[in-house]
Design a protein around this motif. Structure first.
Motif, mmCIF file in Angstrom:
data_model
loop_
_atom_site.group_PDB
_atom_site.id
_atom_site.type_symbol
_atom_site.label_atom_id
_atom_site.label_comp_id
_atom_site.label_asym_id
_atom_site.label_seq_id
_atom_site.Cartn_x
_atom_site.Cartn_y
_atom_site.Cartn_z
ATOM 1 N N UNK A 247 -90.907 -57.207 39.732
ATOM 2 C CA UNK A 247 -90.761 -58.379 40.624
ATOM 3 C C UNK A 247 -90.991 -58.131 41.894
ATOM 4 N N UNK A 248 -91.330 -58.908 42.772
ATOM 5 C CA UNK A 248 -91.598 -58.555 44.086
ATOM 6 C C UNK A 248 -90.312 -58.144 44.655
ATOM 7 N N UNK A 249 -90.014 -56.812 45.098
ATOM 8 C CA UNK A 249 -88.771 -56.529 45.440
ATOM 9 C C UNK A 249 -88.006 -55.432 44.538
ATOM 10 N N UNK A 250 -88.501 -55.245 43.253
ATOM 11 C CA UNK A 250 -87.668 -54.721 42.466
ATOM 12 C C UNK A 250 -88.210 -54.960 40.955
ATOM 13 N N UNK A 251 -87.163 -54.713 39.874
ATOM 14 C CA UNK A 251 -87.640 -54.942 38.556
ATOM 15 C C UNK A 251 -86.334 -55.633 37.600
ATOM 16 N N UNK A 252 -86.806 -56.329 36.591
ATOM 17 C CA UNK A 252 -85.913 -57.051 35.769
ATOM 18 C C UNK A 252 -85.670 -56.284 34.430
ATOM 19 N N UNK A 253 -84.150 -56.319 34.144
ATOM 20 C CA UNK A 253 -83.960 -55.404 32.822
ATOM 21 C C UNK A 253 -82.741 -56.197 32.371
ATOM 22 N N UNK A 254 -81.981 -55.463 31.291
ATOM 23 C CA UNK A 254 -81.102 -56.053 30.513
ATOM 24 C C UNK A 254 -79.346 -55.910 31.332
ATOM 25 N N UNK A 255 -78.830 -56.840 31.362
ATOM 26 C CA UNK A 255 -77.552 -56.883 32.030
ATOM 27 C C UNK A 255 -76.563 -55.834 31.696
ATOM 28 N N UNK A 256 -76.712 -55.543 30.102
ATOM 29 C CA UNK A 256 -75.746 -54.601 29.621
ATOM 30 C C UNK A 256 -76.083 -53.136 29.977
ATOM 31 N N UNK A 257 -76.989 -52.855 30.690
ATOM 32 C CA UNK A 257 -77.386 -51.490 31.270
ATOM 33 C C UNK A 257 -76.641 -51.089 32.587
ATOM 34 N N UNK A 258 -76.058 -51.996 33.315
ATOM 35 C CA UNK A 258 -75.727 -51.725 34.400
ATOM 36 C C UNK A 258 -74.846 -52.901 35.113
ATOM 37 N N UNK A 259 -73.852 -52.690 36.020
ATOM 38 C CA UNK A 259 -73.249 -53.559 36.979
ATOM 39 C C UNK A 259 -73.762 -53.806 38.346
ATOM 40 N N UNK A 260 -73.591 -54.933 38.928
ATOM 41 C CA UNK A 260 -73.969 -55.022 40.354
ATOM 42 C C UNK A 260 -73.436 -53.862 41.179
ATOM 43 N N UNK A 261 -74.244 -53.321 41.926
ATOM 44 C CA UNK A 261 -73.886 -52.138 42.761
ATOM 45 C C UNK A 261 -74.232 -50.820 42.491
ATOM 46 N N UNK A 262 -74.469 -50.774 40.933
ATOM 47 C CA UNK A 262 -74.584 -49.306 40.345
ATOM 48 C C UNK A 262 -75.866 -48.861 40.839
ATOM 49 N N UNK A 263 -75.792 -47.447 41.154
ATOM 50 C CA UNK A 263 -76.960 -46.696 41.433
ATOM 51 C C UNK A 263 -78.099 -46.429 40.108
ATOM 52 N N UNK A 264 -79.221 -46.440 40.416
ATOM 53 C CA UNK A 264 -80.253 -46.524 39.252
ATOM 54 C C UNK A 264 -81.108 -45.183 39.732
ATOM 55 N N UNK A 265 -81.459 -44.211 38.797
ATOM 56 C CA UNK A 265 -82.236 -43.081 39.104
ATOM 57 C C UNK A 265 -83.377 -42.933 38.110
ATOM 58 N N UNK A 266 -84.427 -42.553 38.642
ATOM 59 C CA UNK A 266 -85.782 -42.608 37.855
ATOM 60 C C UNK A 266 -85.784 -41.261 36.826
ATOM 61 N N UNK A 267 -86.984 -41.170 36.113
ATOM 62 C CA UNK A 267 -87.235 -40.009 35.076
ATOM 63 C C UNK A 267 -86.963 -38.886 35.961
ATOM 64 N N UNK A 268 -87.151 -38.720 37.003
ATOM 65 C CA UNK A 268 -86.853 -37.296 37.560
ATOM 66 C C UNK A 268 -85.721 -37.157 38.420
ATOM 67 N N UNK A 269 -84.902 -37.996 38.138
ATOM 68 C CA UNK A 269 -83.522 -37.970 38.652
ATOM 69 C C UNK A 269 -83.356 -38.610 40.191
ATOM 70 N N UNK A 270 -84.531 -38.676 40.566
ATOM 71 C CA UNK A 270 -84.635 -39.196 42.103
ATOM 72 C C UNK A 270 -84.018 -40.685 42.036
ATOM 73 N N UNK A 271 -83.565 -41.261 43.287
ATOM 74 C CA UNK A 271 -82.929 -42.409 43.366
ATOM 75 C C UNK A 271 -83.934 -43.550 43.479
ATOM 76 N N UNK A 272 -83.793 -44.710 42.831
ATOM 77 C CA UNK A 272 -84.768 -45.603 42.823
ATOM 78 C C UNK A 272 -84.106 -46.890 43.651
#
Length: 412
Positions: A247-272
């Motif tokens: 989406x413009x500004x990010x991506x959508x996914x499933x809610x059970x994968x994380x809570x608001x505020x949690x950090x997300x890392x990519x395949x290479x462990x870099x911060x997304x």
């Protein structure tokens, strides 16, 4: 559900599949995917992210329109493999489903309060519309649909389902949904537990509020998040999931994968980025903002099974239509839409307004993309079974997510 194990070989952008190096960071964070023409796409079971997009203000969800551009290559081959169709049959079916999706809205308006739901029949290639008033039949046929006269309107069935949503379901009750073809609310119970006292009590209470049909299923549903096992999707804590749609500004996914505020890392462990909103149970959707050198593109990964697929809109496919799923564990699989507006009774709690499919999935595929043709449908939630023996999988519809968070789908 998520996880993907693919070789991380660097190729030039002109080859149609490459990873670039993040400027100033010295880390490889993206690849370009060619879909007819070279299109930048993230190498995960998720749509990619966009540099600087994290600061973009969310825009209102758009009104979907029927795409007139040709479909991305490889989709017909995937449908032929998973649905047992010849290429010619797959092409005819896709054309018929596109027409049915356009007819569905028209027929619903014509039926008005007499509307009892609709479904696509792959044999006839037609949409069938249920109505409680036979006097509407001629106008609906003129709109291009078949007609079935039924006793209960969709409004009546939805009201009964809403009342059942208020009940507390035991673990032996898998899910419940409005089935327009059966003109009832279908309650699915696990065969091995159908005689449990609490299951029988739930069915009795459900039957007291409206027309109910009980069906048996082999297993109870579960979500498809997975512990970190390596691969190429996104990670939060020790959970691995898949991106659904950019989406413009990010991506959508499933809610059970994380809570608001949690950090997300990519395949290479870099911060997304971070989860900006998340809901589960009740719903199963979330969205993550992106930045730090990641960007968004209108692509669903084909994982080498089919070419990466362009996303051109979010027109809702009817019941009975073909649909495909991309996830980082089991990659690309296709099936059919089995039911809509189903309440799924996970062990963590019930999730409402889900769509059920015959597509398989496994742990780690959670959050991944469901797409029909080139139209985004939703993000993978959970199901039962696997991609060896088969099963069923539910997704959270994309348009509900866009509307909930005021997001705009990134389209080609």
């Amino acid at each position: 559900m998520s996880s993907r194990t693919s070789s991380r070989t660097s190729r030039s952008a002109s080859s149609g599949s490459s990873r670039g190096t993040r400027s100033g960071a010295g880390r490889s964070v993206h690849r370009a995917a060619r879909v007819g023409v070279a299109v930048a796409a993230l190498v995960g079971a998720y749509a990619t992210t966009a540099a600087g997009a994290a600061t973009a203000a969310p825009a209102p969800a758009p009104v979907p329109t029927v795409a007139e551009k040709p479909l991305s290559g490889g989709l017909v081959d995937a449908m032929s493999r998973d649905l047992g169709l010849t290429p010619a049959q797959a092409e005819r079916r896709l054309a018929a489903e596109t027409a049915a999706a356009a007819v569905e809205g028209k027929a619903k308006r014509v039926a008005g309060s007499a509307y009892g739901g609709s479904w696509f029949d792959s044999g006839s290639g037609k949409l069938t519309v249920a109505v409680t008033d036979g006097g509407k039949a001629a106008a609906i046929r003129a709109a291009g649909a078949e007609v079935r006269v039924v006793r209960h309107s969709e409004k009546r069935l939805d009201s009964a389902k809403a009342a059942i949503d208020g009940l507390t379901a035991p673990g032996g009750v898998s899910s419940w949904h409005v089935d327009p073809k059966a003109n009832s609310v279908v309650v699915n119970v696990v065969t091995a537990r159908k005689t449990d006292n609490d299951v029988r009590a739930f069915v009795r209470k459900a039957g007291a509020v409206g027309p109910v049909l009980v069906r048996e299923v082999a297993q109870a549903p579960q979500t498809f998040a997975a512990g970190t096992v390596g691969g190429d999707p996104y990670y939060t804590g020790n959970v691995r999931c898949s991106i659904g749609f950019s989406v413009h500004g990010g991506f959508v996914t499933a809610g059970h994968c994380g809570r608001a505020g949690q950090q997300v890392r990519g395949w290479d462990n870099s911060y997304i980025g971070n989860f900006q909103g998340s809901s589960f149970p009740g719903d199963d959707y979330a969205w993550v903002n992106v930045g730090s050198g990641w960007w968004t593109v209108p692509v669903v990964l084909g994982w080498g099974t089919v070419p990466d697929q362009l996303v051109r809109g979010s027109n809702e496919a009817p019941i009975g239509a073909s649909i495909c799923r991309s996830g980082s564990t089991t990659r690309w699989h296709c099936g059919r839409v089995l039911a809509k507006n189903e309440t799924v009774n996970y062990s963590q709690g019930a999730v409402h307004q889900m769509t059920k499919t015959s597509v398989c999935a496994q742990g780690g595929d959670s959050g991944g993309s469901f797409i029909s043709g080139d139209q985004a449908q939703g993000v993978t939630s959970g199901g039962w079974g696997n991609c060896t023996s088969g099963g069923e999988t539910w997704y959270q519809p994309i348009n509900e997510i866009l509307g909930r968070y005021g997001l705009r789908l990134h389209t080609a």
